[in-house]
Write a protein that holds these residues in place. Structure first.
Motif, mmCIF file in Angstrom:
data_model
loop_
_atom_site.group_PDB
_atom_site.id
_atom_site.type_symbol
_atom_site.label_atom_id
_atom_site.label_comp_id
_atom_site.label_asym_id
_atom_site.label_seq_id
_atom_site.Cartn_x
_atom_site.Cartn_y
_atom_site.Cartn_z
ATOM 1 N N PRO A 185 0.800 -1.233 0.000
ATOM 2 C CA PRO A 185 0.000 0.000 0.000
ATOM 3 C C PRO A 185 0.825 1.272 0.000
ATOM 4 O O PRO A 185 0.399 2.285 -0.545
ATOM 5 C CB PRO A 185 -0.821 -0.122 1.290
ATOM 6 C CG PRO A 185 -0.884 -1.593 1.565
ATOM 7 C CD PRO A 185 0.445 -2.131 1.123
ATOM 8 N N ARG A 186 2.015 1.219 0.611
ATOM 9 C CA ARG A 186 2.851 2.420 0.680
ATOM 10 C C ARG A 186 4.208 2.155 0.065
ATOM 11 O O ARG A 186 4.711 1.034 0.110
ATOM 12 C CB ARG A 186 2.999 2.863 2.148
ATOM 13 C CG ARG A 186 1.785 3.629 2.672
ATOM 14 C CD ARG A 186 1.725 3.672 4.168
ATOM 15 N NE ARG A 186 1.241 2.410 4.718
ATOM 16 C CZ ARG A 186 -0.053 2.065 4.760
ATOM 17 N NH1 ARG A 186 -0.969 2.878 4.276
ATOM 18 N NH2 ARG A 186 -0.420 0.907 5.274
ATOM 19 N N GLY A 187 4.797 3.194 -0.516
ATOM 20 C CA GLY A 187 6.090 3.067 -1.166
ATOM 21 C C GLY A 187 6.169 3.992 -2.364
ATOM 22 O O GLY A 187 5.410 4.958 -2.483
ATOM 23 N N VAL A 188 7.083 3.696 -3.268
ATOM 24 C CA VAL A 188 7.304 4.518 -4.457
ATOM 25 C C VAL A 188 7.126 3.661 -5.697
ATOM 26 O O VAL A 188 7.582 2.523 -5.755
ATOM 27 C CB VAL A 188 8.711 5.144 -4.458
ATOM 28 C CG1 VAL A 188 8.953 5.950 -5.739
ATOM 29 C CG2 VAL A 188 8.895 6.043 -3.229
ATOM 30 N N SER A 189 6.438 4.208 -6.699
ATOM 31 C CA SER A 189 6.230 3.524 -7.975
ATOM 32 C C SER A 189 6.701 4.409 -9.114
ATOM 33 O O SER A 189 6.590 5.632 -9.047
ATOM 34 C CB SER A 189 4.744 3.198 -8.188
ATOM 35 O OG SER A 189 4.250 2.327 -7.187
ATOM 36 N N VAL A 190 7.220 3.789 -10.153
ATOM 37 C CA VAL A 190 7.597 4.485 -11.381
ATOM 38 C C VAL A 190 6.587 4.123 -12.460
ATOM 39 O O VAL A 190 6.319 2.944 -12.697
ATOM 40 C CB VAL A 190 9.012 4.106 -11.839
ATOM 41 C CG1 VAL A 190 9.236 4.498 -13.305
ATOM 42 C CG2 VAL A 190 10.058 4.785 -10.971
ATOM 43 N N ILE A 191 6.021 5.147 -13.080
ATOM 44 C CA ILE A 191 5.187 4.947 -14.267
ATOM 45 C C ILE A 191 6.008 5.435 -15.447
ATOM 46 O O ILE A 191 6.393 6.605 -15.503
ATOM 47 C CB ILE A 191 3.866 5.720 -14.160
ATOM 48 C CG1 ILE A 191 2.989 5.123 -13.053
ATOM 49 C CG2 ILE A 191 3.112 5.692 -15.497
ATOM 50 C CD1 ILE A 191 1.686 5.857 -12.817
ATOM 51 N N HIS A 239 5.570 0.319 -13.618
ATOM 52 C CA HIS A 239 4.416 0.167 -14.496
ATOM 53 C C HIS A 239 4.780 0.774 -15.846
ATOM 54 O O HIS A 239 5.075 1.969 -15.932
ATOM 55 C CB HIS A 239 3.193 0.882 -13.921
ATOM 56 C CG HIS A 239 2.855 0.463 -12.523
ATOM 57 N ND1 HIS A 239 2.204 -0.721 -12.243
ATOM 58 C CD2 HIS A 239 3.087 1.062 -11.330
ATOM 59 C CE1 HIS A 239 2.043 -0.830 -10.928
ATOM 60 N NE2 HIS A 239 2.571 0.239 -10.351
ATOM 61 N N TYR A 240 4.779 -0.036 -16.897
ATOM 62 C CA TYR A 240 5.150 0.419 -18.233
ATOM 63 C C TYR A 240 3.889 0.699 -19.037
ATOM 64 O O TYR A 240 3.099 -0.210 -19.334
ATOM 65 C CB TYR A 240 6.024 -0.624 -18.922
ATOM 66 C CG TYR A 240 7.317 -0.906 -18.168
ATOM 67 C CD1 TYR A 240 8.370 -0.002 -18.207
ATOM 68 C CD2 TYR A 240 7.466 -2.066 -17.400
ATOM 69 C CE1 TYR A 240 9.553 -0.248 -17.506
ATOM 70 C CE2 TYR A 240 8.639 -2.317 -16.700
ATOM 71 C CZ TYR A 240 9.683 -1.404 -16.761
ATOM 72 O OH TYR A 240 10.847 -1.645 -16.051
ATOM 73 N N VAL A 241 3.687 1.962 -19.380
ATOM 74 C CA VAL A 241 2.473 2.410 -20.060
ATOM 75 C C VAL A 241 2.851 2.944 -21.437
ATOM 76 O O VAL A 241 3.685 3.851 -21.551
ATOM 77 C CB VAL A 241 1.760 3.501 -19.242
ATOM 78 C CG1 VAL A 241 0.477 3.934 -19.938
ATOM 79 C CG2 VAL A 241 1.454 3.001 -17.829
ATOM 80 N N PHE A 266 2.443 -4.212 -17.463
ATOM 81 C CA PHE A 266 2.375 -3.602 -18.790
ATOM 82 C C PHE A 266 0.965 -3.098 -19.047
ATOM 83 O O PHE A 266 -0.018 -3.755 -18.682
ATOM 84 C CB PHE A 266 2.764 -4.609 -19.875
ATOM 85 C CG PHE A 266 4.247 -4.723 -20.112
ATOM 86 C CD1 PHE A 266 4.819 -4.216 -21.264
ATOM 87 C CD2 PHE A 266 5.069 -5.332 -19.173
ATOM 88 C CE1 PHE A 266 6.177 -4.309 -21.486
ATOM 89 C CE2 PHE A 266 6.431 -5.436 -19.376
ATOM 90 C CZ PHE A 266 6.995 -4.926 -20.539
ATOM 91 N N HIS A 267 0.890 -1.940 -19.699
ATOM 92 C CA HIS A 267 -0.397 -1.328 -20.026
ATOM 93 C C HIS A 267 -0.278 -0.799 -21.452
ATOM 94 O O HIS A 267 0.259 0.293 -21.687
ATOM 95 C CB HIS A 267 -0.712 -0.197 -19.043
ATOM 96 C CG HIS A 267 -0.548 -0.614 -17.608
ATOM 97 N ND1 HIS A 267 -1.600 -1.060 -16.841
ATOM 98 C CD2 HIS A 267 0.559 -0.684 -16.825
ATOM 99 C CE1 HIS A 267 -1.152 -1.379 -15.637
ATOM 100 N NE2 HIS A 267 0.157 -1.161 -15.601
#
Length: 378
Positions: A185-191, A239-241, A266-267
């Motif tokens: 639920p918590r942390g850092v994400s790269v899009i 997350h690769y968009v 992947f998106h």
């Protein structure tokens, strides 16, 4: 203001989307195996799951495709013709110049009406029915114990990967596996965008884009594999968009693995050769990206997001809109400058209106952002 509900509607694929509660009185013996023939295959796409702290359950998506491999010459000619028309100009490319791993996924026969059953940690669950484009999609819900996480803190403090396997008829000895990224639920994400952000594509030149996508070996943007690998070591989720079609998932995934890019979700864009959108195969769709990113932001309200893209198409506008709509979640925006633009150009001032100047950077070399991104990740 972006309407998340409306954005979600943009991305609903031509498949059945339902909710199935797992981990609670499952009936594995009552479920038939996937309705797969011996000449048909299942491809799972990596997706994500989140922990619902209110209901104390994990919610995650299963997404894949059922298809029959095909290599017909008629479809091949049709696709090559559509690709050449999509660049709106004369492009001299011999049919034999197209790389087989890129063009073959467009030639398959999509199988509709196929039910898919999966095995998760020894228990079987229904994973959806394929639509006209072969894609199936289902939302699942599970308690931690059913996912083998019963001994860990509720919700988990780290990201992990859940493996799912297709359940096949008794005489079928093949294996089709998939990955679900369970994200804390918590942390850092790269899009991250793909074309011209981490892979050289030259989107601003349609003829070069066609060649780089279908006839040339993929090339990573210098320094990006190392940057992303360093971020992954700190526990960042990826997350690769992209506006690229789902048919390119396998060659892209192979390229990512070869170059050392971290695994992630992947998106991509839905496309069928018979669709009227054929001429837009190589074009990016702003709505597609927003429809993929908004659910990520709403699913993880307590995570912070780093957005990486490029100046070739709409990333500055998309990321600027997201930063205004979700100011507490967007930690930083990094735009690779592929158009030799100046950060004072009116385009960027308009696209990033209302975004603090210290939250976005237009860069040309990875060295310009490496420390800044690393600091945000920590």
């Amino acid at each position: 203001m972006l309407n998340p509900a409306k954005s979600l509607a943009w991305v609903v694929p031509l498949a059945v989307t339902m909710t199935w509660v797992i981990g609670r009185e499952p009936e594995p013996d009552a479920l038939p195996p996937s309705s797969l023939k011996s000449d048909e295959e299942i491809l799972f796409y990596p997706s994500y799951g989140r922990f619902d702290e209110q209901d104390q359950v994990w919610r995650f998506e299963v997404h894949g495709k059922v298809f029959e491999p095909e290599d017909g010459s008629f479809k091949r000619r049709l696709l090559i013709a559509a690709l050449k028309r999509s660049v709106r100009g004369k492009v001299e490319i011999d049919k034999d110049a197209f790389r087989e791993d890129r063009i073959r996924p467009f030639l398959v026969d999509n199988e509709r009406g196929k039910s898919v059953t999966i095995d998760v940690i020894g228990t079987q669950f229904a994973a959806g029915v394929s639509g006209p484009n072969g894609h199936f999609h289902r939302s699942l819900t599970s308690d931690a114990a059913a996912l083998g996480l019963g001994g860990e803190p509720i919700g988990g403090q780290r990201n992990r990967v859940l493996t799912v396997k297709a359940v096949l008829p008794a005489r079928d000895s093949r294996s089709f596996d998939g990955r679900i990224h369970l994200i804390a639920p918590r942390g850092v994400s790269v899009i991250s965008d793909i074309d011209d952000t981490i892979k050289h594509s030259q989107v601003t030149s349609k003829s070069e884009l066609l060649k780089n996508t279908f006839t040339r070996a993929f090339r990573a943007v210098e320094g990006m594999p190392e940057l992303y690998a360093d971020l992954a070591d700190t526990g960042v989720a990826f997350h690769y968009v992209s506006g690229s079609p789902w048919q390119l998932y396998q060659p892209l995934a192979a390229f990512f693995s070869e170059q050392g890019f971290p695994s992630g979700t992947f998106h991509l864009k839905h496309f069928r050769l018979t669709d009227s959108s054929g001429l837009g195969l190589l074009s990016s769709q702003r709505e597609t990206k927003l429809a993929a990113i908004v659910p990520l932001l709403t699913s993880f309200p307590d995570r912070r997001f780093i957005l990486l893209g490029d100046s070739g198409e709409h990333d500055p506008e998309i990321y600027g809109q997201l930063a205004r709509d979700y100011p507490d979640q967007i930690a930083g925006i990094f735009i690779r400058n592929v158009t030799s633009a100046d950060p004072t150009d009116g385009r960027f001032q308009t696209a990033l209106t209302g975004v603090p100047s210290d939250r976005w950077i237009l860069f040309q070399d990875v060295a310009q952002i490496k420390q800044r991104v690393a600091d945000l990740a920590r």
